[in-house]
Design a protein around this motif. Structure first.
Motif, PDB file in Angstrom:
ATOM      1  N   ASN A  27      51.652  29.505  48.001  1.00 25.91           N
ATOM      2  CA  ASN A  27      52.857  28.698  47.728  1.00 25.91           C
ATOM      3  C   ASN A  27      54.112  29.524  47.508  1.00 25.91           C
ATOM      4  OD1 ASN A  27      51.433  26.390  47.952  1.00 25.91           O
ATOM      5  ND2 ASN A  27      51.075  26.131  45.751  1.00 25.91           N
ATOM      6  N   THR A  28      53.951  30.800  47.204  1.00 20.09           N
ATOM      7  CA  THR A  28      55.148  31.583  46.850  1.00 20.09           C
ATOM      8  C   THR A  28      55.511  32.653  47.864  1.00 20.09           C
ATOM      9  OG1 THR A  28      53.763  33.095  45.571  1.00 20.09           O
ATOM     10  CG2 THR A  28      54.845  31.327  44.341  1.00 20.09           C
ATOM     11  N   MET A  29      54.597  33.022  48.726  1.00 23.58           N
ATOM     12  CA  MET A  29      54.835  34.226  49.518  1.00 23.58           C
ATOM     13  C   MET A  29      55.072  33.971  51.014  1.00 23.58           C
ATOM     14  SD  MET A  29      54.945  36.376  47.145  1.00 23.58           S
ATOM     15  CE  MET A  29      55.129  37.861  48.105  1.00 23.58           C
ATOM     16  N   ARG A  30      55.268  32.760  51.406  1.00 22.16           N
ATOM     17  CA  ARG A  30      55.546  32.423  52.805  1.00 22.16           C
ATOM     18  C   ARG A  30      54.537  33.045  53.767  1.00 22.16           C
ATOM     19  NH1 ARG A  30      61.440  32.673  54.498  1.00 22.16           N
ATOM     20  NH2 ARG A  30      60.697  34.637  55.257  1.00 22.16           N
ATOM     21  N   VAL A  31      53.264  32.906  53.434  1.00 23.24           N
ATOM     22  CA  VAL A  31      52.229  33.414  54.337  1.00 23.24           C
ATOM     23  C   VAL A  31      51.483  32.253  54.955  1.00 23.24           C
ATOM     24  CG1 VAL A  31      51.680  35.701  53.423  1.00 23.24           C
ATOM     25  CG2 VAL A  31      50.714  33.664  52.316  1.00 23.24           C
ATOM     26  N   LYS A  32      50.839  32.526  56.069  1.00 19.16           N
ATOM     27  CA  LYS A  32      49.953  31.499  56.611  1.00 19.16           C
ATOM     28  C   LYS A  32      48.619  32.129  56.980  1.00 19.16           C
ATOM     29  CE  LYS A  32      52.438  31.762  60.851  1.00 19.16           C
ATOM     30  NZ  LYS A  32      53.164  31.758  61.834  1.00 19.16           N
ATOM     31  N   VAL A  33      47.611  31.288  57.011  1.00 17.41           N
ATOM     32  CA  VAL A  33      46.268  31.743  57.360  1.00 17.41           C
ATOM     33  C   VAL A  33      46.301  32.229  58.812  1.00 17.41           C
ATOM     34  CG1 VAL A  33      43.930  30.869  57.799  1.00 17.41           C
ATOM     35  CG2 VAL A  33      45.133  30.213  55.692  1.00 17.41           C
ATOM     36  N   PRO A  34      45.759  33.399  59.182  1.00 18.51           N
ATOM     37  CA  PRO A  34      44.968  34.270  58.315  1.00 18.51           C
ATOM     38  C   PRO A  34      45.847  35.227  57.528  1.00 18.51           C
ATOM     39  CG  PRO A  34      44.969  35.157  60.543  1.00 18.51           C
ATOM     40  CD  PRO A  34      45.776  33.894  60.586  1.00 18.51           C
ATOM     41  N   PHE A  35      45.452  35.460  56.277  1.00 17.63           N
ATOM     42  CA  PHE A  35      46.114  36.483  55.468  1.00 17.63           C
ATOM     43  C   PHE A  35      45.120  36.989  54.419  1.00 17.63           C
ATOM     44  CE2 PHE A  35      46.855  34.504  51.303  1.00 17.63           C
ATOM     45  CZ  PHE A  35      46.599  33.168  51.589  1.00 17.63           C
ATOM     46  N   GLY A  36      45.506  38.095  53.780  1.00 13.60           N
ATOM     47  CA  GLY A  36      44.602  38.676  52.788  1.00 13.60           C
ATOM     48  C   GLY A  36      45.291  38.848  51.449  1.00 13.60           C
ATOM     49  N   ILE A  37      44.484  38.880  50.386  1.00  7.92           N
ATOM     50  CA  ILE A  37      44.990  39.259  49.050  1.00  7.92           C
ATOM     51  C   ILE A  37      44.087  40.397  48.564  1.00  7.92           C
ATOM     52  CG2 ILE A  37      45.536  38.516  46.711  1.00  7.92           C
ATOM     53  CD1 ILE A  37      45.715  35.657  47.671  1.00  7.92           C
ATOM     54  N   ALA A  38      44.746  41.455  48.079  1.00  9.87           N
ATOM     55  CA  ALA A  38      43.969  42.641  47.703  1.00  9.87           C
ATOM     56  C   ALA A  38      44.258  43.005  46.264  1.00  9.87           C
ATOM     57  CB  ALA A  38      44.364  43.802  48.608  1.00  9.87           C
ATOM     58  N   GLN A  39      43.246  43.528  45.588  1.00 12.51           N
ATOM     59  CA  GLN A  39      43.533  44.088  44.268  1.00 12.51           C
ATOM     60  C   GLN A  39      42.577  45.212  43.924  1.00 12.51           C
ATOM     61  OE1 GLN A  39      43.548  42.005  40.521  1.00 12.51           O
ATOM     62  NE2 GLN A  39      41.789  40.733  41.060  1.00 12.51           N
ATOM     63  N   ILE A  40      43.092  46.092  43.046  1.00 17.27           N
ATOM     64  CA  ILE A  40      42.297  47.216  42.559  1.00 17.27           C
ATOM     65  C   ILE A  40      42.251  47.078  41.040  1.00 17.27           C
ATOM     66  CG2 ILE A  40      42.171  49.738  42.344  1.00 17.27           C
ATOM     67  CD1 ILE A  40      43.858  49.954  44.862  1.00 17.27           C
ATOM     68  N   GLY A  41      41.092  47.235  40.455  1.00 17.13           N
ATOM     69  CA  GLY A  41      41.059  47.155  38.999  1.00 17.13           C
ATOM     70  C   GLY A  41      39.676  47.356  38.442  1.00 17.13           C
ATOM     71  N   LYS A  42      39.629  47.326  37.123  1.00 18.62           N
ATOM     72  CA  LYS A  42      38.360  47.567  36.424  1.00 18.62           C
ATOM     73  C   LYS A  42      37.442  46.355  36.509  1.00 18.62           C
ATOM     74  CE  LYS A  42      39.357  51.378  33.787  1.00 18.62           C
ATOM     75  NZ  LYS A  42      38.749  52.354  32.920  1.00 18.62           N
ATOM     76  N   SER A  43      36.162  46.639  36.607  1.00 18.82           N
ATOM     77  CA  SER A  43      35.144  45.595  36.489  1.00 18.82           C
ATOM     78  C   SER A  43      34.074  46.110  35.539  1.00 18.82           C
ATOM     79  CB  SER A  43      34.519  45.294  37.852  1.00 18.82           C
ATOM     80  OG  SER A  43      35.462  44.682  38.685  1.00 18.82           O
ATOM     81  N   PHE A  44      33.321  45.167  35.000  1.00 20.27           N
ATOM     82  CA  PHE A  44      32.331  45.526  33.974  1.00 20.27           C
ATOM     83  C   PHE A  44      31.004  44.835  34.287  1.00 20.27           C
ATOM     84  CE2 PHE A  44      36.569  45.639  32.399  1.00 20.27           C
ATOM     85  CZ  PHE A  44      36.637  46.755  31.571  1.00 20.27           C
ATOM     86  N   ARG A  45      29.932  45.583  34.249  1.00 24.84           N
ATOM     87  CA  ARG A  45      28.606  44.974  34.421  1.00 24.84           C
ATOM     88  C   ARG A  45      27.661  45.633  33.434  1.00 24.84           C
ATOM     89  NH1 ARG A  45      28.089  44.653  41.095  1.00 24.84           N
ATOM     90  NH2 ARG A  45      30.079  43.563  41.311  1.00 24.84           N
ATOM     91  N   ASN A  46      26.875  44.795  32.772  1.00 24.96           N
ATOM     92  CA  ASN A  46      25.930  45.348  31.814  1.00 24.96           C
ATOM     93  C   ASN A  46      24.700  45.854  32.566  1.00 24.96           C
ATOM     94  OD1 ASN A  46      24.908  46.104  29.410  1.00 24.96           O
ATOM     95  ND2 ASN A  46      24.310  44.043  28.755  1.00 24.96           N
ATOM     96  N   GLU A  47      24.914  46.880  33.382  1.00 23.43           N
ATOM     97  CA  GLU A  47      23.835  47.441  34.199  1.00 23.43           C
ATOM     98  C   GLU A  47      22.695  47.869  33.280  1.00 23.43           C
ATOM     99  OE1 GLU A  47      23.742  47.516  37.395  1.00 23.43           O
ATOM    100  OE2 GLU A  47      25.808  47.492  38.141  1.00 23.43           O
ATOM    101  N   VAL A  48      21.486  47.537  33.677  1.00 22.81           N
ATOM    102  CA  VAL A  48      20.359  47.860  32.810  1.00 22.81           C
ATOM    103  C   VAL A  48      20.055  49.350  32.862  1.00 22.81           C
ATOM    104  CG1 VAL A  48      17.990  47.283  32.259  1.00 22.81           C
ATOM    105  CG2 VAL A  48      19.465  45.624  33.327  1.00 22.81           C
ATOM    106  N   THR A  49      20.180  49.904  34.039  1.00 24.18           N
ATOM    107  CA  THR A  49      19.909  51.337  34.140  1.00 24.18           C
ATOM    108  C   THR A  49      21.109  52.028  34.784  1.00 24.18           C
ATOM    109  OG1 THR A  49      18.690  50.729  36.134  1.00 24.18           O
ATOM    110  CG2 THR A  49      17.386  51.397  34.223  1.00 24.18           C
TER     111      THR A  49
END
Ligand SMILES: Nc1ncnc2c1ncn2[C@@H]1O[C@H](COP(=O)(O)OP(=O)(O)OP(=O)(O)O)[C@@H](O)[C@H]1O
Length: 522
Positions: free
Chosen positions: A229-251
């Motif tokens: 709604n804000t960026m004047r894009v039309k399909v196909p398009f992409g949204i990208a992000q880089i950031g932290k993620s957390f998983r309670n990995e058992v090992t």
């Protein structure tokens, strides 16, 4: 009959080289165990000054090639539209219910009743020797495996190796668990949820429970409509992000390969259902090209298509980009997954939130009109919930890959045991600037050169110790060029530039040094 499982025993020298790499990373300021002075905390790492620089260079390269300068549309030759995002780590917990993470983001675990050890079922290998018994392996501990088998009087070649997840539970009674000498101590598998929770606000109860995100992708789906709604894009398009993620990995294990806090680089590519197979193929190959652009040896990279039994129910295709890590060699391990997710996520959030996350495709409407398609069909086909192709990779895993690729033993050099052969673009320090001796006006000239170069390149000035020791340190931190100011500089304005990989030296005019570094891709 299942295919023979891969040998669980990595070559001993690979395990040793991993140990040496981890030790170098700590000694030289790349990666430290988190909370080290309190004995550490399993699954968490701190990136030191050089590790942070390396990670930032990889991050910036991905961002540049994905968001700022994305690939060209294979049909039109125009740049694709990919927009950047930085969403919150903690979202409304309903997000994770709708996405299926609260209910289903889990790994099957087995416990050992004898030692209380807990193992991910698919990470345990079992050697069955007919008439003798079965031995489960502690993964990636070749010395321990060899010792255990020696004690039992068997060798790996005496029987058949199977992954525990493929072993019928009725046979568990015969298996000697990984960390004991007793058979039959493993429990049946139980699901273990990987979500880490937290309680924002003052009251700590179930109602206030929220989750640290286990992937960055859902933040993208939540903002699909905002961006549209804000960026004047039309399909196909992409949204990208880089950031932290957390998983309670058992090992959590293998250094920063599997940790409980890590960083991801993810993109959701929104397209029509019709075009999704084309884009899946496109992104699969683009992503491999990107990994190769980091300077990774092609022989250490491969695709692995997921079998139909591995695919999520909503996904019609998924391929992993895999790397040959020292601890998986001669096999490979995951670096990135490229998934065709259908329209599962947007549909799930539509259902759970009542927000309308569909798309009106005006171009398709015009095309169908021109093709003479009937009104009702046009209406039905030109409004749809986009399908998604998702390349999802680990930034911290990428750092591990660059460390593994760069790590080169150098027994022929005096002073350093290893050279870190980073591609200049990713090297944390691009150049070391040294006066040959700490007198005769050389420090002043070298320092002036350093002050100029540091405006454009990460450089270090070093006037201490012998020149050999200074070179050795730069080799171990992967600095591609060392610039020595010597007697010739004072007389003829030329410096000596030493190449990290060949140790060849070259004379270059002092006013050409910045151009030299730029030409070399620093
Ligand atoms: N615990 C972790 N530590 C570091 N990186 C991770 C971890 N889990 C996932 N990643 C990275 O994020 C990428 C995308 O996440 P995805 O959910 O597809 O991983 P996954 O298939 O669950 O990984 P794995 O099979 O190794 O557990 C992975 O390819 C990997 O590079």
């Amino acid at each position: 009959m299942t295919a023979p499982a891969q040998r669980p025993t990595p070559p001993a020298d690979a395990a040793r080289s991993m140990e040496a790499l981890v030790s170098l990373c700590k000694r030289r300021g790349f990666v430290f165990p988190a909370s080290e002075i309190y004995g550490g905390i399993n699954g968490f790492w701190d990136y030191g000054p050089l590790g942070t620089a390396l990670k930032n260079h990889v991050r910036d390269h991905w961002w540049h090639q994905t968001v700022e300068c994305p690939p060209l549309d294979p049909d039109s030759g125009e740049p694709l539209s990919v927009l950047g995002l930085d969403s919150a780590i903690i979202q409304n917990p309903k997000v994770w219910e709708a996405s299926g993470h609260v209910g289903g983001f889990s790994d099957p675990m087995v416990d050992c009743r004898e030692t209380n050890g807990r193992y991910r079922q698919d990470q345990v290998e079992v050697l069955f020797v007919e008439g003798r018994g079965a031995w489960a392996f502690p993964e990636n501990k070749p010395d321990a495996i060899a010792k255990k088998l020696r004690k039992a009087g068997v060798t790996i070649d005496d029987g058949e190796v199977k992954n525990l997840s493929q072993v019928d539970e009725s046979l568990y009674g015969t298996i000697v668990a990984p960390d004991t000498d007793k058979a039959g101590t493993l429990t049946p598998p139980r699901e273990f949820n990987l979500m880490l929770d937290t309680y924002p606000g003052v009251i700590r109860n179930e109602e206030n429970k929220a989750y640290l995100r286990p992937e960055t992708a859902q933040g993208i789906f939540l903002n699909y409509l905002n961006v549209l709604n804000t960026m004047r894009v039309k399909v196909p398009f992409g949204i990208a992000q880089i950031g932290k993620s957390f998983r309670n990995e058992v090992t959590p294990r293998n250094f920063i390969f599997r940790s409980r806090e890590f960083e991801q680089m993810e993109m959701e590519w929104f397209c029509s259902e019709e075009e999704a197979p084309k884009w899946y193929d496109f992104w699969k190959h683009e992503r491999m090209r990107w990994w190769e652009s980091l300077g990774i040896d092609q022989a250490n990279l491969r695709f692995r298509d997921h079998g139909s039994d591995e695919l999520a129910h909503y996904s019609s295709a998924c391929v992993d980009v895999e790397y040959r890590y020292p601890f998986t060699a001669p096999g490979f391990g995951e670096l990135e997954g490229v998934a065709h997710r259908g329209n599962f996520d947007l549909t799930a959030h539509t259902r759970a939130s009542n927000a309308k996350l569909d798309y009106f495709d005006q171009e398709l409407q015009l095309r169908l009109k021109a093709e003479g398609v009937g009104k009702d069909e046009i209406k039905e086909r030109s409004r749809y919930t986009p399908h998604v192709i998702e390349p999802a990779s680990g930034l911290t895993r990428a750092v591990l890959v660059l460390l593994c690729e760069a790590f080169t033993p150098s027994p022929e050099r005096s002073g350093s045991d290893y050279v870190m052969k980073f591609k200049p673009k990713f090297a944390p320090v691009k150049a070391g600037v040294f006066p040959l001796v700490n007198k005769d006006g050389m420090p002043e000239v070298a320092h002036k050169l350093y002050m100029e170069l540091r405006q454009r390149f990460a450089c270090e000035y070093d006037a201490k110790q012998t020149i050999g020791k200074r070179y050795a340190r730069m080799d171990e931190i992967g600095t591609p060029f060392c610039i020595a100011v010597d007697g010739d500089t004072l007389e003829n304005n030329v410096v000596t530039i030493r190449d990290r990989d060949t140790t060849q030296q070259e004379r270059v005019g002092i006013d050409r040094v910045a151009a030299f570094l730029a030409e070399k891709g620093c």
